[in-house]
Enzyme design. Structure first.
Site, PDB file in Angstrom:
ATOM      1  N   HIS A 193       0.843  -1.195   0.000  1.00 30.04           N
ATOM      2  CA  HIS A 193       0.000   0.000   0.000  1.00 30.04           C
ATOM      3  C   HIS A 193       0.882   1.250   0.000  1.00 30.04           C
ATOM      4  O   HIS A 193       1.840   1.351   0.770  1.00 30.04           O
ATOM      5  CB  HIS A 193      -0.907   0.016   1.230  1.00 30.04           C
ATOM      6  CG  HIS A 193      -1.816   1.211   1.291  1.00 30.04           C
ATOM      7  ND1 HIS A 193      -2.915   1.349   0.458  1.00 30.04           N
ATOM      8  CD2 HIS A 193      -1.786   2.336   2.065  1.00 30.04           C
ATOM      9  CE1 HIS A 193      -3.516   2.489   0.729  1.00 30.04           C
ATOM     10  NE2 HIS A 193      -2.849   3.115   1.693  1.00 30.04           N
ATOM     11  N   SER A 194       0.568   2.199  -0.888  1.00 33.39           N
ATOM     12  CA  SER A 194       1.274   3.473  -0.977  1.00 33.39           C
ATOM     13  C   SER A 194       2.765   3.230  -1.258  1.00 33.39           C
ATOM     14  O   SER A 194       3.102   2.632  -2.276  1.00 33.39           O
ATOM     15  CB  SER A 194       1.049   4.282   0.306  1.00 33.39           C
ATOM     16  OG  SER A 194       1.288   5.645   0.101  1.00 33.39           O
ATOM     17  N   LEU A 195       3.675   3.658  -0.396  1.00 32.41           N
ATOM     18  CA  LEU A 195       5.093   3.334  -0.590  1.00 32.41           C
ATOM     19  C   LEU A 195       5.275   1.836  -0.765  1.00 32.41           C
ATOM     20  O   LEU A 195       6.065   1.382  -1.609  1.00 32.41           O
ATOM     21  CB  LEU A 195       5.915   3.819   0.604  1.00 32.41           C
ATOM     22  CG  LEU A 195       7.349   3.285   0.701  1.00 32.41           C
ATOM     23  CD1 LEU A 195       8.211   3.836  -0.437  1.00 32.41           C
ATOM     24  CD2 LEU A 195       7.972   3.613   2.057  1.00 32.41           C
ATOM     25  N   ALA A 230       3.420  -0.255  -2.185  1.00 28.92           N
ATOM     26  CA  ALA A 230       3.083  -0.688  -3.540  1.00 28.92           C
ATOM     27  C   ALA A 230       4.295  -0.565  -4.456  1.00 28.92           C
ATOM     28  O   ALA A 230       4.571  -1.469  -5.272  1.00 28.92           O
ATOM     29  CB  ALA A 230       1.927   0.146  -4.080  1.00 28.92           C
ATOM     30  N   SER A 254      -1.686  -0.866  -4.104  1.00 29.27           N
ATOM     31  CA  SER A 254      -2.793  -0.165  -3.473  1.00 29.27           C
ATOM     32  C   SER A 254      -2.422   1.274  -3.117  1.00 29.27           C
ATOM     33  O   SER A 254      -1.333   1.544  -2.613  1.00 29.27           O
ATOM     34  CB  SER A 254      -3.174  -0.934  -2.192  1.00 29.27           C
ATOM     35  OG  SER A 254      -4.092  -0.231  -1.400  1.00 29.27           O
TER      36      SER A 254
END
Length: 257
Positions: A73-75, A77, A101
């Site tokens: 998720h975020s970083l 990802a 994500s």
């Protein structure tokens, strides 16, 4: 079926620990710790992408003998994406699928935003804006003294990220996003440029941290994507003709494509 999960900026692997109790037995959640936090608190924080990817690949290489997937998720990802490319370059067993994500595609990133986040005040303001941290935690100076250096290093890592020209990934790529997040449909659909296989984009109700507010729906969608790759899951499906028990029963997204 194993799912390696990479945390977002400022977070540790403990973020995904609770998922272990909420998924069916055929799915094994494997949180991956990044340097400088949690069980790796004494290690230097990551400063470059090549070293980080190589380190993480060495750590998970012994766990790739059975079907597995990558999620971040975020970083996280971007970390999962770089690990997938590192595995491909090294000729190692590839994940059945990659699920990213809450972040723009590598070709649509704005590094200037992260370059401007450096002071404690700026970092705290960003944490408040993203709405993923309880106000009581933000007000706890001792916790913030531990968290802000990690967050600062992670944002610097984001600022240094550059998309490389290399062979596309051959596995399906699925994108999760919050309907009220700052990502746009264009920057999310650009992830399709990174794979030669199937692609999907799933929207969940919520902001950047929809993986928290919509946790059950997110887990249900993960199960739906991963189930076809797990022999054990196929056996479960035979036993439960009316649907898998627990979290996999419901639809996960408010829109798919």
């Amino acid at each position: 079926m194993r799912l390696f999960c990479f945390p977002y900026a400022g977070a540790s692997a403990v973020t995904y620990q609770r998922w272990r109790r909420k998924v069916p037995d055929w799915l094994e959640i494997k949180p991956v710790e990044l340097p400088g936090r949690g069980s790796k608190m004494l290690e230097p924080l990551a400063a470059d992408w090549e070293t980080l990817s190589a380190t993480l690949i060495r750590e998970i290489a012994s766990d790739l003998s059975q079907p597995y997937a990558l999620f971040g998720h975020s970083l996280g990802a971007l970390v999962a994406f770089e690990v997938a490319h590192g595995l491909q370059w090294r000729g190692l067993s590839l994940p059945a699928t990659l699920i990213v994500s809450g972040t723009h595609a590598p070709s649509r990133r704005d590094k200037q935003r992260f370059e401007q986040l450096d002071s404690d005040a700026e970092l705290l303001s960003e944490m408040q804006r993203l709405n993923g941290t309880d106000a009581a935690i933000l007000a706890n100076k001792e916790l913030m003294d531990l968290t802000l250096p990690v967050l600062r290093a992670d944002f610097k890592l984001c600022a240094r990220y550059r998309r490389q020209v290399r062979p596309l990934l051959p596995m399906p790529l699925h994108v999760f996003a919050g309907s009220d997040d700052e990502t746009s449909d264009d920057t999310l659909r650009a992830w399709q440029m990174e794979t030669t296989a199937d692609f999907s984009l799933h929207y969940f109700s919520g902001d950047h941290f929809f993986i928290q507010s919509q946790e059950q729906a997110v887990l249900a969608s993960l199960c739906r994507h991963l189930q076809p790759y797990s022999a054990a899951a196929q056996r479960y499906a035979g036993l439960y003709a009316n649907g898998l028990p627990g979290v996999c029963l419901g639809e996960a997204t408010i829109g798919t494509s």
